[in-house]
Scaffold this active site. Sequence first.
Site, PDB file in Angstrom:
ATOM      1  N   LYS A   1       0.867  -1.328   0.163  1.00  0.00           N
ATOM      2  CA  LYS A   1      -0.100  -0.018  -0.050  1.00  0.00           C
ATOM      3  C   LYS A   1       0.880   1.369   0.027  1.00  0.00           C
ATOM      4  CE  LYS A   1      -4.223   1.708   2.406  1.00  0.00           C
ATOM      5  NZ  LYS A   1      -5.247   1.708   3.291  1.00  0.00           N
TER       6      LYS A   1
ATOM      7  N   GLU B   1     -19.205  -5.483  10.852  1.00  0.00           N
ATOM      8  CA  GLU B   1     -20.108  -4.539  11.490  1.00  0.00           C
ATOM      9  C   GLU B   1     -21.125  -5.540  12.250  1.00  0.00           C
ATOM     10  OE1 GLU B   1     -18.388  -2.032   8.114  1.00  0.00           O
ATOM     11  OE2 GLU B   1     -19.335  -3.930   8.336  1.00  0.00           O
TER      12      GLU B   1
ATOM     13  N   ARG C   1     -25.471  -2.022   7.809  1.00  0.00           N
ATOM     14  CA  ARG C   1     -25.106  -3.353   7.698  1.00  0.00           C
ATOM     15  C   ARG C   1     -25.403  -4.273   9.061  1.00  0.00           C
ATOM     16  NH1 ARG C   1     -19.425  -3.588   4.359  1.00  0.00           N
ATOM     17  NH2 ARG C   1     -20.496  -4.699   3.079  1.00  0.00           N
TER      18      ARG C   1
END
Length: 644
Positions: free
Chosen positions: A288, A377, A405
């Site tokens: 990244k 979640e 969610r």
Amino acid sequence: MLITPGSLLAKIDTPDDLRNLDQAALPQVCAELRQFIIDNVSVYGGHFGASLGVVELTVALHYVFNTPDDQLIWDVGHQAYGHKILTGRRDVFHTNRFYKGLSGFPKRKESPYDSFGVGHSSTSISAALGMAVASQLQNNPKRHHIAVIGDGAMTAGLAFEGMNHAGATEADLLIILNDNCMSIDPNVGALREYLTDITTSPTYNKVKDEVWNLLGKMSNFGKSAQEIVSKLETGLKASLLKQSNLFESLHLRYFGPIDGHDIDHLVSVMNDLKDIPGPKLLHCLTVKGKGYGPAEKDQTKWHAPGLFDKVTGEIKKKVYATPQPPKYQDVFGHTLVELAEVNEKIVGVTPAMPSGSSMNIMMKAIPDRAFDVGIAEQHAVTFSAGMATQGQVVFCNIYSTFMQRAYDQVIHDVCIQELPVIFCLDRAGFAGADGPTHHGAYDLAFMRCVPNMIVASPMNEQELRNLMFTAQSDIIQQGKQAFTIRYPRGEGVMPNWKTPLEAVEVGKGRKIRDGKGVAILTIGPIGNYAVKACELLEKENIQPAHYDMRFVKPLDETMLHEIFQRYDSVLTVEDGCLMGGFGSAVIEFMTDHGYMARVKRLGIPDAIVEHGEQIDLHRECGFDPQGIADSVRELIYTGRAVTV
């Protein structure tokens, strides 16, 4: 200031232009694409490290596959800047995330190359599988379907559900696991690269398929022979890789890991994978922030750094002459630690957003009582419920948009079981440049309709602290009701925010100012706009009353009786959806109690509101200070309200 692309990138208006290049030119394309992203984000802002990490992967995918006929999904979509630049949006990329400009995420109506909108994580495998099955039903076997999923997105249950189904099909699905070495074993060895080359070679797979079919025809062995060979192959891979392979156990043919920055190897492997039928997974190791030193060293800081000097790596911060209000998330983080230091039962939970929500403050101060559960979640809510059954005081901190969610868990695991979990919903209301996938538009509506739930929103930082203090108190924790506190993205209004903690009476609002003719009812920080609107109207000798209701559930019925007995025009203002929200609750009260008044509601309309600065979106929807003032004038001059 428009950014000038490199000589090769300047000629790529569509992936067809890319595919017309010799493969030897691809390293230069990658270098120019990476520089173009660095140049643009340093000047205009946006997500950063994720797209730098997939530059080679992006180029290889569009070079090998016939996009947009071959369908490509990026998961999560902040990896897709290079994809946007290569698919006809290079010259307008500087508008990315700006009001009326490009979306920061793939968006179906923005480009045919954006085959699926991805703002929340972990949706790509299920969506790509649906596309692949549809292609089978439509007798289109040559179309390829590729889901690029980041390692963090793999932690969500939806990704597993998609893989579990995919392995039971014969769909032509390629899952590319973009592993940036943060959560999955990063080691890359010659043996693994060799295994990848062997298992992706057309010759190997042709021989394997022929042997497989031959074994199936042998009467003495039949299906048993195939099963034996399959177990031997899986066992060999597992032993050589020194790990059991989750993906193979789900009947996904696994290839990798390979270097996700070796463009030539990526192209070679992907060309081979095109000819291998069925569901398969390619494991790519990436870095990244690749190609920009500071971003490689501090990946969290450079996920979305804002504007920066690309030469020095200095992130530009505004300098103010006077103290500024803190962000609401930081008030939450510091107040949580303050409360937890006194109340040893307090714990904090967040699904993969410790920095974004400032749960990292507690994770640093009291690490054994703060939990980052990954992009999960649903698990975060049920995990919180489990701790609450044992008497822990749980602050479950989730962005409003991500709470959507876990709605079933809120109802089934928390409220039905009368568990006093405290939900702190960050980024409530308009989320700004992240756009409609991240707007917290619906929480007031979907939380207030659930039994055993208190729903509140503070008008300022002091109120946020007091609501948190109230929610963890013994009287609330013993009351068997969940407690939702929602607050917006960005700064508050109080530079001196660290005020003494005081309990708030649940269901009790407050009068900000008395007035004549019209009453303005607000919920949450948007009430500060009403204060400004009243100041504007004061100059015209229009004096509306203003009430900060604090709670959507329970409503302050004593205050509402007073309002409807005194005022024949009422204006409600909320930074949430109009359908079923705060204004709807006020109208329900009015109807239930037989009052007759003219009520005008301001809030988020029944429409998808795009991205932009929060004030631009508030203005668009008519509840910025001027919009509130205009609505008061409308009630004054066209309604029955009087000003004398």
